[in-house]
Scaffold this active site. Structure first.
Site, mmCIF file in Angstrom:
data_model
loop_
_atom_site.group_PDB
_atom_site.id
_atom_site.type_symbol
_atom_site.label_atom_id
_atom_site.label_comp_id
_atom_site.label_asym_id
_atom_site.label_seq_id
_atom_site.Cartn_x
_atom_site.Cartn_y
_atom_site.Cartn_z
ATOM 1 N N GLN A 177 -7.329 -1.513 -1.561
ATOM 2 C CA GLN A 177 -8.351 -2.554 -1.755
ATOM 3 C C GLN A 177 -9.422 -2.578 -0.654
ATOM 4 O OE1 GLN A 177 -7.200 -6.924 -2.128
ATOM 5 N NE2 GLN A 177 -7.543 -6.264 -4.235
ATOM 6 N N PHE A 178 -8.992 -2.414 0.587
ATOM 7 C CA PHE A 178 -9.912 -2.355 1.726
ATOM 8 C C PHE A 178 -9.383 -1.301 2.686
ATOM 9 C CE2 PHE A 178 -10.301 -6.713 0.254
ATOM 10 C CZ PHE A 178 -11.659 -6.978 0.327
ATOM 11 N N GLU B 288 0.815 -1.222 0.000
ATOM 12 C CA GLU B 288 0.000 0.000 0.000
ATOM 13 C C GLU B 288 0.849 1.272 0.000
ATOM 14 O OE1 GLU B 288 -0.646 -2.732 1.692
ATOM 15 O OE2 GLU B 288 -2.585 -3.334 0.881
ATOM 16 N N PRO C 149 -0.459 0.509 5.984
ATOM 17 C CA PRO C 149 0.915 0.621 5.471
ATOM 18 C C PRO C 149 1.142 1.903 4.664
ATOM 19 C CG PRO C 149 0.059 -1.590 5.082
ATOM 20 C CD PRO C 149 -1.105 -0.747 5.557
ATOM 21 N N ASP D 118 -9.366 -1.440 5.702
ATOM 22 C CA ASP D 118 -8.677 -2.170 6.774
ATOM 23 C C ASP D 118 -7.174 -2.311 6.507
ATOM 24 O OD1 ASP D 118 -11.419 -3.805 7.897
ATOM 25 O OD2 ASP D 118 -11.379 -3.145 5.820
ATOM 26 N N ILE E 161 -5.289 0.095 4.811
ATOM 27 C CA ILE E 161 -4.729 1.388 4.388
ATOM 28 C C ILE E 161 -3.486 1.741 5.217
ATOM 29 C CG2 ILE E 161 -6.062 2.908 5.933
ATOM 30 C CD1 ILE E 161 -6.520 4.724 3.432
ATOM 31 N N HIS F 156 -12.436 -6.660 7.467
ATOM 32 C CA HIS F 156 -13.147 -6.234 6.261
ATOM 33 C C HIS F 156 -14.346 -5.365 6.630
ATOM 34 C CE1 HIS F 156 -10.848 -9.768 5.028
ATOM 35 N NE2 HIS F 156 -10.762 -9.170 3.870
#
Ligand code: TPP
Ligand code: MG
Length: 734
Positions: free
Chosen positions: A486-487, A464, A493, A489, A491, A534
């Site tokens: 992508q999610f 990320e 990094p 959850d 983010i 998620h």
């Protein structure tokens, strides 16, 4: 296919070092000594308490001057770190500029007194604003090189366009440009170092990584950071690289290494890594004392390697300068540094009134009326028809209309690139002859690679920080990355890049650089089984970051119009897309046409009412609607629901107007209650609208825990329509 160059032993192949003229050697020495003089003068100023911080280049001068002289300021691109004083001097930053930084003067060209000294920036020289964060800049260099390649391959996309961010970004590029990214050896432990060389290698990008290895990261010796103590050995198998390991105390050997590296990059063979062994002659900074962790003999050994003393002896030994001549030169350079310091201390200081300048774009306000198209321009769907989901008019989901906005904007603006994890239809394009393509785990980018090609829509590595860091580099060259995390959850990094780089680069460079990136992020729960990883919310973490616009639509039409504004605007935007709303029956809409845009900071009354104001957004909108209907039917209470739509900026006027009418207010969100987004809104209402209130301000949010997998627990943890109904009824009884 070309043979990958992958050898840490390339240093032996440099041309013989002694073809430089006497004049060139004197110039090298002049730059090295000037750098040391500036250092020493800055140290003095700090000791005299006339300045506030100092971090020196001492011991790195030879390596850095070698790098600078192999490259072209204002043509190539530079991503230095705080120790790169000699590099920047040799590129054209003046001692006076540096002293202005030390003084924190208004006229400090790097930051106007916002950053510590030696946090560089010069648009003219292509020195991109440096932060204090170690290794973040390496990914910026990668994105910068990608942008340079895109402009070189398609020069027509550099053309200015009115009406969006492009009006405010001059694009410069050269087909054979390179990006130099410097880093200390300790900082090669950061994931971002490996993420940067990954992409540079894979895409054969013209990036020269310069590892300035002084053996220490503050007090931590190299073997602690680097297994085996030598970074060259660890990176040696990355394909397409040119590697050189040099004596960084020797400016001529360093110059040759960088020349060879630049030739490799300019020829399009791929990136390079120059590993220079140098010495740290002063402590890490003036806040550090290396006597606390280094032996006297080790420090003395470093002093014996002082590149300035060595170069001085060389000039004398080779008969280029006599001792009196070199003494005279040194005196002049010391005087130059002293005079620069004296002048800089007289310079005007920044004003307090200017503090909030350049937090956001001053050129293009996404709240401005121009972003408001009166009505959706419902048109024939032949052009922008969404590629996903329902096709009949009036039945488009939020997923459909986000996809169609991306498609329309990509057609309109050739500077847009889309990348992230799984966003391509298929990285192995040949598969698309038989497979329908992936286009994102939620299919939001479906069909975009197929229409716009793999140069504009592609998969990133599963990293990320890589996604956001490269986007910063792309954007500061004038491209428009619209990337996907992508999610929500995952983010985290990228958090370092988002907060310390993306959101901050405009303010810290006093408006010189900007990174107007759009980050699309699926967020939220109510998934029945989404569980901890998620289902997360956490928008207030980002609204607490100045410089970042935060958008959170609740329905298909708003998502379409707000995403268009996000893409066209000149600020970085975090665009939250609630996963549960992607294909919900609630909030479907007709395709509004390719110009439909909604300005930021304009809330929408989605249900008018006179008794209670309910301020909310996202997935709580349909839940609040349900609760409000019950409240009306069963209790005769008229609830006014305000959909904020954007969380930064947010529409304070709309909130205030509604509260003045109803005198009762609930702030509700899906995220945890404590320190959630509602806390700020509730506090401001209590503060500024106290006299208007007939009852306390109420808040609704999730329990202060993560979301569990078992649906029974999920239901209890997240706010439900019944919780909202209860709050409405309770508050109406005050
Ligand atoms: C992400 C991050 N973590 C920690 C720090 C604090 N810090 C500043 S410099 C430094 C050591 C860096 O050492 P190295 O990369 O070897 O560079 P050098 O200072 O030796 O040139 C540390 C830990 C920081 N600035 N950024
Ligand atoms: Mg170091």
């Amino acid at each position: 296919m070309e043979v990958a160059i992958s050898s840490a032993r390339a240093s032996g192949t440099h041309p013989a070092p002694d073809e430089l003229s006497a004049q060139q050697k004197i110039e090298i020495y002049r730059l090295m000594f000037l750098s040391r003089s500036v250092d020493d003068r800055e140290v003095l100023l700090k000791r005299q308490q006339k300045t506030f911080f100092q971090i020196s280049t001492a011991g790195h001068e030879a390596l850095q001057v070698g790098a600078a002289l192999a490259l072209r300021p204002g043509y190539d691109w530079f991503f230095p770190y705080y120790r790169d004083g000699a590099l920047c001097l040799a590129l054209g930053v003046t001692p006076y500029d540096m002293m202005l930084q030390a003084a924190g003067a208004a006229t400090d060209p790097a930051s106007g007194g916002r950053q510590m000294p030696r946090h560089w920036s010069s648009r003219a020289l292509h020195i991109v604003s440096t932060s204090s964060s170690t290794a973040t800049q390496l990914l910026h260099a990668v994105g910068c090189a990608e942008a340079g390649r895109a402009f070189s391959k398609h020069p027509e996309i550099a053309a200015k366009a009115e009406g969006d961010y492009r009006a405010f970004h001059d694009v410069e590029f050269h087909g054979d440009e390179v990006a130099l990214a410097c880093v200390g050896e300790g900082s090669t432990s950061q994931g971002e170092f490996w993420e940067a060389i990954n992409t540079a290698s894979n895409q054969k990008l013209p990036v020269i990584f310069c590892v300035e290895d002084n053996g220490y990261a503050i007090s931590v010796p190299v073997e602690v950071n680097t297994p085996g103590g030598n970074i060259s050995r660890l990176v040696a198998n990355f394909p397409n690289f040119y590697f050189a390991e040099v004596d960084g105390n020797d400016p001529v050997a360093s110059l040759r290494a960088f020349q060879a590296a630049a030739a490799h990059c300019r020829a399009g063979h791929g990136p390079a890594l120059v590993h220079g062994h140098c010495v740290r002659l002063y402590s890490h900074s003036l806040s550090d004392d290396d006597k606390n962790y280094r032996s006297a003999s080790e420090r003395e050994a470093d002093l014996m390697c002082d590149p300035i003393a060595r170069m001085r002896s060389r000039l004398i030994d080779e008969g280029i300068l006599t001792v009196p001549e070199i003494d005279e030169l040194e005196r002049k350079l010391e005087a130059e540094a002293a005079e620069a310091a004296e002048r800089a201390l007289e310079a005007p200081l920044p004003t307090v009134e200017g503090i909030t300048e350049h937090v956001y774009s001053e050129d293009l306000d996404p709240a401005r009326a121009a972003f408001a198209t009166e009505q959706p321009q419902v048109s024939s769907e032949s052009n922008g028809a969404p590629a996903t989901g329902h096709k009949s008019v009036g039945a488009h989901t939020m997923a459909d209309l986000i996809n169609s906005c991306l498609r329309d904007e990509m057609r309109r603006d050739p500077r847009i690139v889309i990348y992230g994890e799984d966003v391509a239809d298929a990285s192995r394009v040949e598969a698309l002859s038989e497979a329908k393509g992936k286009g994102g785990v939620f299919k939001l980018t479906a069909g975009l690679q197929t229409e716009f090609g793999s140069e504009r829509v592609f998969n990133s590595p599963l990293a990320e920080a890589n996604i956001v860091g490269r986007a910063v580099g792309y954007a500061l060259r004038g491209m428009k990355p619209v990337v996907e995390i992508q999610f929500f959850d995952y983010i985290w990094p990228a958090m370092h890049q988002i907060r310390n780089e993306l959101a901050l680069i405009r303010w810290r460079s006093n408006g010189t650089w900007a990174a107007p990136v759009v980050i699309r992020v699926p967020i939220g729960g109510y998934l029945t089984g989404g569980a901890i990883y998620h289902s997360q919310s956490g928008e207030s973490i980002f609204t607490h970051t100045p410089g970042l616009r935060v958008v959170f639509p609740s329905n298909a039409l708003d998502a379409n119009g707000l995403l268009r504004t996000a893409i066209r605007c000149d600020d970085p935007v975090l665009f939250f897309e609630h996963k549960r709303l992607y294909r919900e029956t609630y909030g479907r809409a007709e395709y509004p046409g390719p110009e439909f845009a909604i300005p930021f900071g304009k809330a929408k009354i989605v249900r008018p009412g006179s008794d209670i104001t309910l301020v909310t957004y996202g997935a709580l909108i349909p839940r609040a609607m349900q609760a409000a209907q019950h409240a009306q039917r069963e209790h005769g209470i008229e609830t006014e629901i305000l959909d904020l739509r954007t969380l930064n900026p947010y529409d304070w006027e709309a909130i205030a107007e509604s509260v003045r009418k109803t005198n009762r207010v609930i702030v509700a969100h899906e995220d945890m209650l404590s320190w959630g987004y509602g806390a700020e809104i509730a506090a401001r209402i209590a503060d500024e609208l106290f006299d208007e209130l007939d009852a306390p301000v109420r808040r609704i949010g999730a329990m202060d825990t993560f979301v569990a997998y078992q649906p029974k627990l999920e239901d209890a943890i997240l706010p439900q329509p019944e919780n909202i109904l209860k709050a409405i009824v309770d508050l109406s009884r005050y």
